[in-house]
Design a protein around this motif. Structure first.
Motif, PDB file in Angstrom:
ATOM      1  N   THR A 106       0.857  -1.189   0.000  1.00 18.20           N
ATOM      2  CA  THR A 106       0.000   0.000   0.000  1.00 18.20           C
ATOM      3  C   THR A 106       0.888   1.233   0.000  1.00 18.20           C
ATOM      4  O   THR A 106       1.822   1.329   0.802  1.00 18.20           O
TER       5      THR A 106
ATOM      6  N   PHE B  16      -7.507   3.578  -4.651  1.00 19.83           N
ATOM      7  CA  PHE B  16      -8.349   3.653  -3.451  1.00 19.83           C
ATOM      8  C   PHE B  16      -8.330   5.082  -2.919  1.00 19.83           C
ATOM      9  O   PHE B  16      -7.271   5.695  -2.813  1.00 19.83           O
TER      10      PHE B  16
ATOM     11  N   TYR C 134     -10.988  -1.430   2.314  1.00 23.05           N
ATOM     12  CA  TYR C 134      -9.548  -1.620   2.171  1.00 23.05           C
ATOM     13  C   TYR C 134      -9.160  -3.083   2.340  1.00 23.05           C
ATOM     14  O   TYR C 134      -8.344  -3.615   1.564  1.00 23.05           O
TER      15      TYR C 134
ATOM     16  N   LEU D  79     -10.083  -5.072  -0.781  1.00 23.28           N
ATOM     17  CA  LEU D  79      -9.145  -4.828  -1.881  1.00 23.28           C
ATOM     18  C   LEU D  79      -7.788  -5.459  -1.605  1.00 23.28           C
ATOM     19  O   LEU D  79      -7.135  -5.990  -2.506  1.00 23.28           O
ATOM     20  N   SER D  80      -7.359  -5.398  -0.366  1.00 21.85           N
ATOM     21  CA  SER D  80      -6.059  -5.947   0.002  1.00 21.85           C
ATOM     22  C   SER D  80      -5.997  -7.452  -0.245  1.00 21.85           C
ATOM     23  O   SER D  80      -4.939  -7.992  -0.606  1.00 21.85           O
TER      24      SER D  80
ATOM     25  N   TYR E 261      -5.776  -7.738  -4.451  1.00 16.89           N
ATOM     26  CA  TYR E 261      -4.785  -7.074  -5.302  1.00 16.89           C
ATOM     27  C   TYR E 261      -3.397  -7.101  -4.671  1.00 16.89           C
ATOM     28  O   TYR E 261      -3.244  -7.159  -3.442  1.00 16.89           O
TER      29      TYR E 261
ATOM     30  N   ILE F 287      -2.011  -1.467  -3.695  1.00 18.95           N
ATOM     31  CA  ILE F 287      -3.087  -0.488  -3.554  1.00 18.95           C
ATOM     32  C   ILE F 287      -2.451   0.898  -3.547  1.00 18.95           C
ATOM     33  O   ILE F 287      -1.590   1.187  -2.701  1.00 18.95           O
TER      34      ILE F 287
END
Length: 491
Positions: A7, A40, A122, A125-126, A129, A132
């Motif tokens: 991230t 994001f 979050y 998505l984490s 993917y 981020i």
């Protein structure tokens, strides 16, 4: 290839420093290399929004970033969207759907709940993917908003991610912006900043070197990249209307700059068209003669309708029609064209009824449920396909709807035929006025050409806005490559 950061957050020293485009550029660069990357933005405040594949609503900037990453837009990319309806209040959208209307003080208290929604998105998505790329909002130096912050350092600390700080040198005072921002941060927040990006530089880079050396010595942090000022980009604006006008053509289009104008990205294709001169007419400005007048979308239809009347637009519209001009109303602008806008439940503010412009035989009743959908279909006035999306609260009814503007169906994979399609929008009996709830009607090249022909510009050259956007994303990605390389060398 892998990216060294699971991230990475981009924060700015000011609004419009270049956060949105930098995130888009990094997403495009990583996608080119085969990295599963996703944009994001925890919290966005904007009146430009997009409809997502999961039937929700997010900021337009995140839809652009999704395009850069090669992804369809999803509500998890922007879990909290604030759409201002007044100077002190906004519609609060959580995971793509309206949660409530709140004033600034109430929303500040609500942020604890909002953070839960942010972290839920979050985490999803984490899990999906590899990388981020996160966009902050405004500036982390806004001390008054530090308590319960979910948009900048509050989020970065919650997920323990590094931060790159971007500043716009074209504004002036870039070194003061960076040093001052760092000075306003706590020790732990300051430690998260791994370096700086100076954006929109033009000139001789050697003349900047002394300042870069001073900044690195003063802060102990590297300048990761100096990015050039790129002219002629065709990118969705997150919120603010770009000050520069498109190339001046002979076909005159004017749009009233409503106080609560929404989704003004509807006009990007017109601004880019070489035959069109599009002008936004602001408060107090004279209303010039034009070939086409477009009433845009609005976050507060009744309030902006009152503004139109105060500015003398009803007389200008009637005069425009007498001389053979055409009018298009989009979403809130469509509602204004009718006989009345009824808000019995106070959806947009104080309950009541506002008399419309009376140019179409229809009325609109505001309702609490927001219509959110992507559509495709055909123009009712030409043999041309159209794509668009609906984001509106309210239902219109009346005789004008018997002469539609478009024939549409919800399934975006197929083109509707008139025999089985849904009639949408309205046209006046003399075909000089067109109203629609569809945003994005000018983005499809065929629809753009058909609408310009309907408005009086025959044989307009084709213009593919999506292709322009893709090319612009590639340009900013190419210019941002030194930053990606610097980030890789840090680890």
């Amino acid at each position: 290839m892998t990216f060294p950061y699971k991230t990475l957050m981009i924060q700015g020293t000011t609004s419009d420093a270049g956060k949105t485009t930098l995130v888009a550029a990094l997403c495009r660069l990583l996608a080119r290399r085969g990295v599963k990357v996703v944009p994001f933005k925890p919290q966005n405040m904007a009146l430009n929004s997009a409809v997502t594949v999961d039937g929700g609503e997010i900021g337009r900037g995140q839809a652009l970033q999704a395009m850069a990453a090669g992804l369809p837009p999803h509500t998890d990319m922007n879990p909290i969207l604030l759409k201002p309806s007044s100077d002190i209040g906004a519609q609060v959208i959580v995971h793509g759907h309206v949660r409530a209307d709140m004033n600034a003080r109430d929303y500040h208290q609500y942020k604890t709940t909002a953070m839960t929604a942010v972290l839920e998105s979050y985490q999803r998505l984490s899990a999906q993917y590899d990388a981020i790329i996160v966009e902050g909002a405004g500036s982390p130096a806004e001390i008054n908003l530090r308590d319960r912050d979910i948009a900048n350092m509050g989020f970065a600390e919650a997920v323990d991610c590094p931060v790159v700080l971007i500043a716009d040198i074209d504004r002036g005072g870039v070194f003061a912006h960076i040093v001052g921002t760092l000075d306003c941060l706590s020790d732990t927040e300051r430690a998260r900043v791994i370096g700086f990006v100076i954006n929109r530089f033009r000139g001789d880079i050697s003349l900047l070197q002394g300042g870069l050396d001073w900044l690195e010595a003063r802060t102990g942090k590297p300048v990761l990249a100096v990015l050039p000022y790129l002219h002629g980009l065709s990118l969705d604006a997150e919120d603010a209307i770009q000050s520069a006008q498109a190339t001046k053509g002979k076909f005159k289009v004017i749009v009233p700059l409503l106080p609560r104008i929404s989704n003004h990205t509807d006009f990007d294709a017109l601004r880019a068209h070489p035959a069109v001169d599009l002008q936004f007419i602001a408060f107090g400005q004279p209303i010039p003669a034009a070939d086409l007048i477009i009433l845009p979308g609005s976050k507060n239809t009744r309030g902006d309708l009152a503004w139109l009347k105060e500015q003398g637009w009803p007389d200008a519209l009637n005069r425009h029609l007498r001389y053979g001009g055409k009018i298009i109303g989009i979403c809130g602008g469509f509602q204004m064209l009718g006989k009345s806008v009824i808000d019995a439940h106070g959806i947009e503010g104080v309950a009541g009824v506002t008399e419309g412009l009376g140019l179409l035989d229809l009325d609109t009743q505001m309702a609490p449920d927001k219509h959110l959908k992507q559509v495709t279909g055909r123009c009712a006035f030409a043999d041309a396909s159209v794509d668009g999306y609906e984001i509106h609260m309210g239902i219109s009814y009346g005789a004008a709807l018997s002469k539609p503007a478009f024939f549409i169906q919800q399934a975006i994979e197929t083109i509707a035929l008139e025999s089985n399609a849904i009639a949408e929008g309205a046209r006046s009996a003399d075909d000089h006025i067109l109203g629609t709830y569809l945003h994005g009607i000018f983005d499809n090249p065929a629809a753009l050409r058909a609408l310009l022909a309907w408005s009086g510009l025959a044989n307009a050259v084709p213009l593919d806005l999506m292709a322009l956007r893709e090319a612009s994303i590639d340009r900013i990605a190419d210019a941002t490559l030194p930053l990606l390389q610097a980030l890789e060398n840090l680890r």
